[in-house]
Design an enzyme around this catalytic site. Structure first.
Site, PDB file in Angstrom:
ATOM      1  CD  GLU A 174      12.347   6.103   1.202  1.00  0.00           C
ATOM      2  OE1 GLU A 174      11.435   6.545   1.927  1.00  0.00           O
ATOM      3  OE2 GLU A 174      12.200   5.887  -0.005  1.00  0.00           O
ATOM      4  CD  GLU A 361      11.469   1.412  -1.442  1.00  0.00           C
ATOM      5  OE1 GLU A 361      10.654   2.343  -1.535  1.00  0.00           O
ATOM      6  OE2 GLU A 361      11.750   0.870  -0.362  1.00  0.00           O
TER       7      GLU A 361
HETATM    8  C1  BGC Z   1       9.163   3.195   1.324  1.00  0.00           C
HETATM    9  C2  BGC Z   1       8.218   2.039   1.081  1.00  0.00           C
HETATM   10  C3  BGC Z   1       6.878   2.575   0.665  1.00  0.00           C
HETATM   11  C4  BGC Z   1       7.037   3.344  -0.622  1.00  0.00           C
HETATM   12  C5  BGC Z   1       5.748   3.897  -1.191  1.00  0.00           C
HETATM   13  C6  BGC Z   1       9.102   4.249   0.256  1.00  0.00           C
HETATM   14  O1  BGC Z   1       9.319   5.482   0.817  1.00  0.00           O
HETATM   15  O2  BGC Z   1      10.482   2.728   1.482  1.00  0.00           O
HETATM   16  O3  BGC Z   1       8.160   1.268   2.245  1.00  0.00           O
HETATM   17  O4  BGC Z   1       5.912   1.581   0.539  1.00  0.00           O
HETATM   18  O5  BGC Z   1       7.889   4.424  -0.388  1.00  0.00           O
HETATM   19  O6  BGC Z   1       5.201   4.866  -0.363  1.00  0.00           O
END
Ligand code: BGC
Length: 451
Positions: A174, A361
């Site tokens: 990101e 993610e």
């Molecule tokens: C990030 C993670 C973070 C997650 C939740 C993402 O933007 O890559 O490191 O823990 O969001 O906030």
């Protein structure tokens, strides 16, 4: 409480080749922040500054993954995942950011990767997940013109070291996340603010992303190279033209700023005036920001609703205000929207040059309670259920989405929220380091076994 999804979901609906994984990141999990030769990261130093992180938490011990990785990988396996996404801590292998190598740090990643391979888990290695060596930040960090030189050294080293064992590579986690929060708004490490920091940081991040891709491709045989983008569906509050225009500006920032240069399209300047300041860079760098990624990592957590407002001082050209709707939200205050997830995947797929999408993610924080050895996190189960169902819809419509990584294996250091926000499928008691699989973890296990 989230609305229940009724439709029964089966893993076989996704086909045999679909890759199910779980993700973590070094700074959020490893701990051992000043041992075994590791140098300080910007998060180690940032957390010493008063009031930057909730309850003055720090990532020094985190989940102690450095010492407990074997057991934790057994958990990944027990939950039924086939792939494991982790990141390399830059200051663990290059403690001062320079050429001095920390062999012990390199050996740790070899041990950990070997363990993945032994367990038949496909390793997905992220080069940069937000923990730059503090020594480099002293020289300007992502905003420095030296960044590319530093990143080249780091990427080359990792590719040479781990390229025989790891074939799936993610260059950046990101870029919009760490440049906006860290160099524009000052909410994340290194805590800098303002356009004078943000603009060089976004340019350097785009250049590093493309050149990192080239480096890995030139060194690692049979590599599959991706990079990840945060993204959010942006919804105008009303149909009024000025709200729609405001949404378009936010969309440039949240969704287009990094992917379009990466795809070779240059900056999306026509829709957002502040990017004109990048004009100087554009003609020179458009080519150098382009890399032919094998896959694009999509990371989505929530949609945003915005309306026009002339009064917002942060970015004058923005003139927008976020609207808070009365809809179900996570403990982060983020709207829960499987439709938004579906829409943004579709949107990223609409770029002609995107060949393959992996959700690298997706997940949610809730106020979990551990009671008699059980965490009954029904809201998280529902969140995953609905989002995976939305993913299936996207896949069935012909989008080439080939994998999904849940965020995250276990509760960990959630950046400026410290240990307050719990995103894990496994509960961690940070006083004892005891792990307890939450009911969402068991839900995943059952889902992944529903063959
Ligand atoms: C990030 C993670 C973070 C997650 C939740 C993402 O933007 O890559 O490191 O823990 O969001 O906030």
């Amino acid at each position: 409480m989230v609305k229940k999804a009724s439709h029964h979901l089966k893993v076989t609906d996704f086909g045999n080749d679909f890759l199910w994984g779980v993700a973590i990141a070094a700074a959020q999990n490893e701990g051992a922040h000043d041992s075994y030769g590791k140098g300080p990261s910007i998060w180690d130093t940032f957390s010493k500054r008063n009031g930057r992180i909730k309850s003055s938490h720090n990532p020094y011990i985190a989940c102690d993954f450095y010492h407990r990785y074997k057991d934790d990988l057994l958990l990944v396996k027990a939950l039924g995942f086939k792939a494991f996404r982790f990141s390399i801590s830059w200051p663990r292998i290059l403690p001062e950011g320079g050429s001095k190598l920390n062999k012990e740090g390199v050996a740790f990643y070899h041990r950990m990767i070997d363990e993945c391979l032994k367990l038949d888990l496909v390793p997905f290695l992220t080069l940069y997940h937000w923990d730059m060596p503090a020594a480099l930040e002293k020289e300007g960090g992502w905003a420095s013109h030296l960044l590319l030189k530093w990143f080249t050294r780091f990427a080359t080293l990792c590719a040479e070291e781990f390229g025989d064992k790891v074939k799936n590579w993610i260059i950046l986690n990101e870029p919009f996340g760490f440049t906006s929060l860290g160099y524009m708004l000052g909410k994340h490490a290194p805590g800098k603010r303002g356009m004078q920091n943000f603009l060089p940081a976004i340019l350097n991040a785009s250049l590093a992303q493309a050149s990192g891709g080239q480096i890995v491709r030139s060194i690692v045989s049979k590599s599959r190279i991706g990079t990840t983008f945060s993204c959010s569906e942006v919804i105008p509050h009303t149909h009024k033209e000025r709200d729609i225009a405001a949404a378009r500006r936010v969309d440039v920032l949240l969704n287009r700023l990094f992917i379009e240069p990466a795809l070779g399209q240059g900056y999306p300047r026509e829709d957002f005036k502040f990017l004109d300041k990048l004009e100087l860079y554009t003609w020179k760098y458009t080519k150098r920001m382009h890399f032919d990624f094998d896959f694009i990592g999509v990371q989505n957590y929530f949609p945003v609703v915005v309306r026009y407002s002339p009064l917002i001082p942060v970015l004058q050209a923005m003139q927008v205000k976020a609207v808070r709707r009365k809809v179900p939200k996570t403990a982060m205050g983020w709207e829960i929207s499987p439709d938004g997830f579906y829409n943004i995947i579709k949107r990223f797929w609409s770029y002609e040059k995107v060949k393959e999408i992996i959700v690298t993610e997706n997940g949610a924080a809730f106020k979990d309670k551990l009671m008699n050895g059980v965490v009954d996190d029904v809201d998280r189960i529902e969140y995953f259920h609905q989002h995976i169902r939305a993913l299936l819809k996207a896949k069935q419509e012909g989008i080439n989405v080939t994998g999904y990584f849940a965020w995250t294996l276990m509760d960990n250091f959630e950046w400026s929220e410290g240990y307050h926000a719990r995103f894990g499928l496994v509960h961690v008691d940070f006083r004892t380091q005891l792990r307890t699989i939450k009911n969402s973890g068991y839900w995943f296990r059952d889902f992944l076994n529903s063959r």
